[in-house]
Scaffold this active site. Structure first.
Site, PDB file in Angstrom:
ATOM      1  N   CYS A 185     -13.342 -41.055  28.893  1.00 33.73           N
ATOM      2  CA  CYS A 185     -11.856 -41.159  29.120  1.00 33.73           C
ATOM      3  C   CYS A 185     -11.191 -40.231  28.074  1.00 33.73           C
ATOM      4  CB  CYS A 185     -11.601 -42.785  28.919  1.00 33.73           C
ATOM      5  SG  CYS A 185      -9.887 -42.860  28.785  1.00 33.73           S
TER       6      CYS A 185
ATOM      7  N   CYS B 266      -9.119 -42.999  25.797  1.00 31.76           N
ATOM      8  CA  CYS B 266      -9.966 -43.894  24.603  1.00 31.76           C
ATOM      9  C   CYS B 266     -11.243 -43.603  24.339  1.00 31.76           C
ATOM     10  CB  CYS B 266      -9.725 -45.304  25.147  1.00 31.76           C
ATOM     11  SG  CYS B 266     -10.915 -45.781  26.457  1.00 31.76           S
TER      12      CYS B 266
ATOM     13  N   CYS C 120     -10.981 -45.482  33.905  1.00 28.81           N
ATOM     14  CA  CYS C 120     -11.693 -46.163  32.522  1.00 28.81           C
ATOM     15  C   CYS C 120     -11.628 -47.368  32.659  1.00 28.81           C
ATOM     16  CB  CYS C 120     -10.849 -45.417  31.338  1.00 28.81           C
ATOM     17  SG  CYS C 120     -11.513 -46.293  29.908  1.00 28.81           S
TER      18      CYS C 120
ATOM     19  N   CYS D 190      -9.760 -48.884  29.178  1.00 29.51           N
ATOM     20  CA  CYS D 190      -8.399 -48.974  28.796  1.00 29.51           C
ATOM     21  C   CYS D 190      -7.381 -48.909  29.974  1.00 29.51           C
ATOM     22  CB  CYS D 190      -8.143 -47.571  27.885  1.00 29.51           C
ATOM     23  SG  CYS D 190      -7.973 -46.153  28.681  1.00 29.51           S
TER      24      CYS D 190
ATOM     25  N   ASP E  85     -20.303 -16.260  23.435  1.00 29.91           N
ATOM     26  CA  ASP E  85     -21.462 -17.392  23.677  1.00 29.91           C
ATOM     27  C   ASP E  85     -21.539 -17.662  25.026  1.00 29.91           C
ATOM     28  OD1 ASP E  85     -22.640 -19.984  23.860  1.00 29.91           O
ATOM     29  OD2 ASP E  85     -21.285 -20.763  22.305  1.00 29.91           O
TER      30      ASP E  85
END
EC number: 6.3.5.13
Length: 412
Positions: A201, A204, A217, A220, A338
């Site tokens: 999430c 949170c 989520c 939360c 990268d």
């Protein structure tokens, strides 16, 4: 709203003229479009130039990791139904390139601007957009960009309290979290094929639950908002529940999703979905993407895929096996140096295709394909790869600078 009064000071006019002269010199020297260097010179002469150029336009900003350039193009086509449009159609999406694009459209009503994710907050501050479209956030250019959660936070802070109407994809939790700080959001269910950047999430850090197309989520209560617009098969559903057919010359589900978001943006400016979607049909290719070109007596379709989310969508477009596939990967500045993201791409989806590998990082890609148990051949260049391909249309998938190299070679 857009008016006819001249917003440019003498200094701004000088900056625009100098920028155009430098851009023209760069083009004449064969160094590309010149838009970035021209914009840099113009902004040096007048640091407020972007704001001045934008003040007489109704501005739309488009930002995302995938789909920015195509969606910008679709929105620009749709809004031409309501007035002249200036846009950075070639994809120069940082402040210098954006300034250059706007300098070329002083008579326009709308400015439809693609913005690099990291510059969105600053460009929004300078251009006072009427509307901002947010499509997705996924890992990209790992050496340059902060991880996606930090980008989402940057958007969330930069757009907090924005006067713009935010048109945002409710299927991407990172986009929802970023857009939720804004008072005026129109949610679009545009879908999300790549989910690996949003399992925790953003609010949170709890574990995200993903039943079907929904997400929430459990810790939360942060959850997928109710969409006003939705992509449903080959149709866009508008806020009244009417279904409008999508007819595009661009292939794939991702472009239908881009069209759904574009229709929602067009509606903010009073262009009805039917008109917007009809106009989007004009778009055949976007900066060379999806073009079918003739090369060495063969048909090649050019497809751009810059990161795992883009590769996943692109694999869903290609002709079925045994269509030959050429893959080209570079790792120059514009790509990100990268290449570890190659390990996030599911190359088993290419099973049954003869694969030919080229580009600066062909050996990185070869190792990845070997681990994925794919049959491939490493080639020195495009000419060799095409000559080795068995019959059938050749699907050519490349990342950013590799794509530009290929376009130059095929004369596109």
């Amino acid at each position: 709203m857009a008016g006819n009064s001249d917003p440019l000071t003498p200094r701004a006019k000088l900056a625009v003229t100098a920028g155009k002269a430098v851009a023209a010199a760069s083009r004449a020297a064969g160094r590309g479009s010149g838009s970035v260097i021209g914009g840099r010179v113009a902004l040096k002469l007048d640091p407020d130039l972007l704001a001045r150029l934008a003040q007489n336009l109704d501005v739309v900003l488009v930002s995302a990791t995938n789909g920015k350039t195509t969606t910008t193009r679709l929105i620009a086509e749709a809004l031409r139904a309501a007035g002249p449009v200036v846009s950075n159609a070639l994809g120069a999406n940082m402040p210098a390139g954006i300034t250059s694009a706007l300098a070329g459209g002083t008579e326009s009503k709308f400015g439809v601007i693609e913005v690099d994710e990291k510059y969105l907050a600053g460009v929004a501050r300078d251009t006072s957009p009427k509307c901002i479209a947010l499509l997705n956030l996924s890992r990209d250019q790992l050496d340059r960009a902060a991880e996606t959660r930090m980008l989402a936070e940057n958007w969330r802070e930069g757009l907090a309290g924005s006067k713009a109407v935010i048109v945002a994809n409710c299927d991407d939790p990172l986009v929802v979290w970023a857009a939720s700080s804004s008072p005026n959001v129109i949610w679009v269910a545009a879908g999300q094929m790549w989910k690996d950047d949003a399992w925790s999430c953003p609010s949170c850090g709890g574990v995200m639950q993903r039943p079907g197309d929904d997400w929430f989520c459990g810790e939360c209560g942060f959850r997928r908002p109710q969409p006003a617009w939705a992509l449903s098969g080959d149709h866009v559903l508008d806020p009244h529940g009417s279904a409008w057919p999508i007819h595009l010359q661009l292939p794939g589900r991702a472009n239908k999703a881009n069209a759904a978001s574009s229709a929602a943006v067009a509606a903010v400016f009073g262009v009805p979905p039917q008109v917007a979607l009809e106009r989007m049909y004009q778009v055949q290719a976007v900066a060379g993407r999806y073009d079918v070109v003739q090369f060495l007596g063969r048909d090649l379709r050019l497809l751009l895929a810059k990161n795992p989310a883009g590769w996943l969508e692109t694999f869903s477009l290609i002709d079925p096996p045994p269509a030959p596939v050429i893959l080209s990967v570079n790792a120059r500045g514009a790509d990100g140096t990268d290449t570890s993201w190659l390990w996030d791409v599911d190359y088993t989806r290419l099973s049954g295709h003869p694969i030919f590998v080229l580009g600066d990082r062909k050996l990185d890609l070869a190792v990845r394909l070997e681990v994925a148990n794919q049959h491939f051949q490493v080639c020195e260049n495009l000419d060799q790869a095409v000559q080795m391909c068995p019959p059938g249309r050749i699907e050519v998938i490349a990342n950013y600078t590799a794509f530009q190299d290929l376009r130059r070679r095929v004369g596109n």
